[in-house]
Design an enzyme around this catalytic site. Structure first.
Site, short mmCIF file in Angstrom:
data_model
loop_
_atom_site.label_atom_id
_atom_site.label_comp_id
_atom_site.label_asym_id
_atom_site.label_seq_id
_atom_site.Cartn_x
_atom_site.Cartn_y
_atom_site.Cartn_z
CE LYS A 123 -9.89 24.44 6.72
NZ LYS A 123 -10.49 25.55 7.44
CG ASP A 158 -9.06 31.03 4.24
OD1 ASP A 158 -9.33 30.11 3.45
OD2 ASP A 158 -9.49 31.09 5.41
CD GLN A 181 -12.34 26.91 10.29
OE1 GLN A 181 -11.38 26.37 9.76
NE2 GLN A 181 -13.51 27.02 9.67
#
Ligand code: NDP
Length: 297
Positions: A54, A121, A98
């Site tokens: 990422k 997200d 995460q």
């Protein structure tokens, strides 16, 4: 029939290129780079690889990458304090924590602490609500990537029968919402579904997000259907001691029947980070009040 292979790797590369162009334009207009912050708690090897990728891809698209690596024994309060700091930081447009988090932390509580307008997200309940009511928000990256591939392959999805196998909050449910928004007739199947092969056989579009290696067989697929395989399963390879990645669909048999199919690897997988970068540049524009035609990326 031999299915056309849907090349997610190539599509994702094109998407990252478009994001890069829009990111340069954003910098010219706002006088700063768009920024994505990723928070990693603990040393899970798979998560470390994701976070590294990422970071690399964020920089390659001309955006700023902020990485916060916290030890596995970090308290929930300390993690929440990091999230609060990122919420308040004007250089940060997108925040990603995460998952999975260590077991002493409440994931829902941590996600709820993220400013929904930085929740790239799309896991915050506000964004889940926006998706289900058709308001602009942020949509989870993997299912949004699947819809992008489907629309690229099929054009309009209107009126098609879609079966989503899996009902998780991160893939199955948002996938179903997105397909409803595209005017598909949607069935969501799961571990309690009766006669799954028969249910799948009705579908013009099959999305498999189950986490069971090669479960969906070719004989379950309606001839000519489009098959999107979200699964990523590591299984023993042909050589002793080696492993390989397979999806939730039995590619060998399904590709004989389907009209088009995503491979694993190289299908849905590469889309996830590319869509995350897309969501981040969209967040940057919205938060800075700079106009962007979001349909062009
Ligand atoms: P979850 O484990 O959260 O959900 C799996 C779903 O599959 C559940 O709804 C479960 O049903 C259903 N299921 C399990 N067994 C069966 C069965 N025998 N028949 C029918 N349905 C079944 O997984 P995720 O949604 O998080 O992930 C699914 C897959 O996608 C995994 O392989 C994961 O690695 C992959 N993935 C890939 C991503 C990418 O970037 N490409 C991103 C995210 C995930 P029930 O609810 O009844 O238990």
């Amino acid at each position: 029939m031999t299915a056309q292979i849907i090349d997610g790797k190539a599509f994702a590369a094109g998407l990252r290129e478009r994001v890069g162009t829009v990111a340069a334009d954003f910098e010219a207009k706002s006088g700063r780079k768009a920024g994505l912050a990723v928070v990693l708690v603990g040393e899970d090897p798979a998560s470390q690889v994701y976070v590294r990728n990422k970071g690399k891809q964020t920089l390659a698209c001309g955006m700023k990458s902020f990485e916060h690596k916290l030890s596995a024994d970090t308290s929930e309060a300390d993690l929440l304090a990091v999230v609060e700091k990122l919420n308040a930081d004007p250089a940060v447009d997108g925040i990603l924590v995460q998952l999975p988090l260590p077991s002493h932390m409440n994931e829902q509580k941590v996600i709820a602490a993220i400013n929904p307008d930085k929740d790239v997200d799309g896991f915050h309940v506000v964004n889940v609500g926006r998706l289900s009511t058709g308001l602009p928000g942020f949509v989870p990256c993997t299912p949004l990537g699947c819809v992008m591939l489907l629309k690229d392959q099929l054009g309009s999805l209107s009126g098609l029968d879609a079966v989503v196998v899996g009902r998780s909050n991160i893939v199955g449910k948002p996938m179903a919402q997105l397909l409803i928004a595209e005017s598909c007739t949607v069935t969501v199947a799961h571990s309690r579904t009766q006669d799954l092969p028969e249910v799948v056989r009705r579908a013009d579009i099959v999305v498999a997000a189950v986490g069971r290696p090669e479960m969906v067989k070719g004989e379950w697929i309606k001839p000519g259907a489009t098959v999107i395989d979200v699964g990523i399963n590591r299984v023993p390879g042909a050589e002793e001691g080696k492993t390989k990645l397979v999806g939730d669909v039995d590619f060998a048999s399904a590709s004989e029947v389907a009209g088009a199919i995503t491979p694993v690897p190289g299908g849905v997988g590469p889309m996830t980070i590319a869509v995350l970068l897309r969501n981040t540049i969209v967040a940057a524009h919205r938060n800075a009040g700079i106009e962007l035609d979001e349909s062009t990326i």
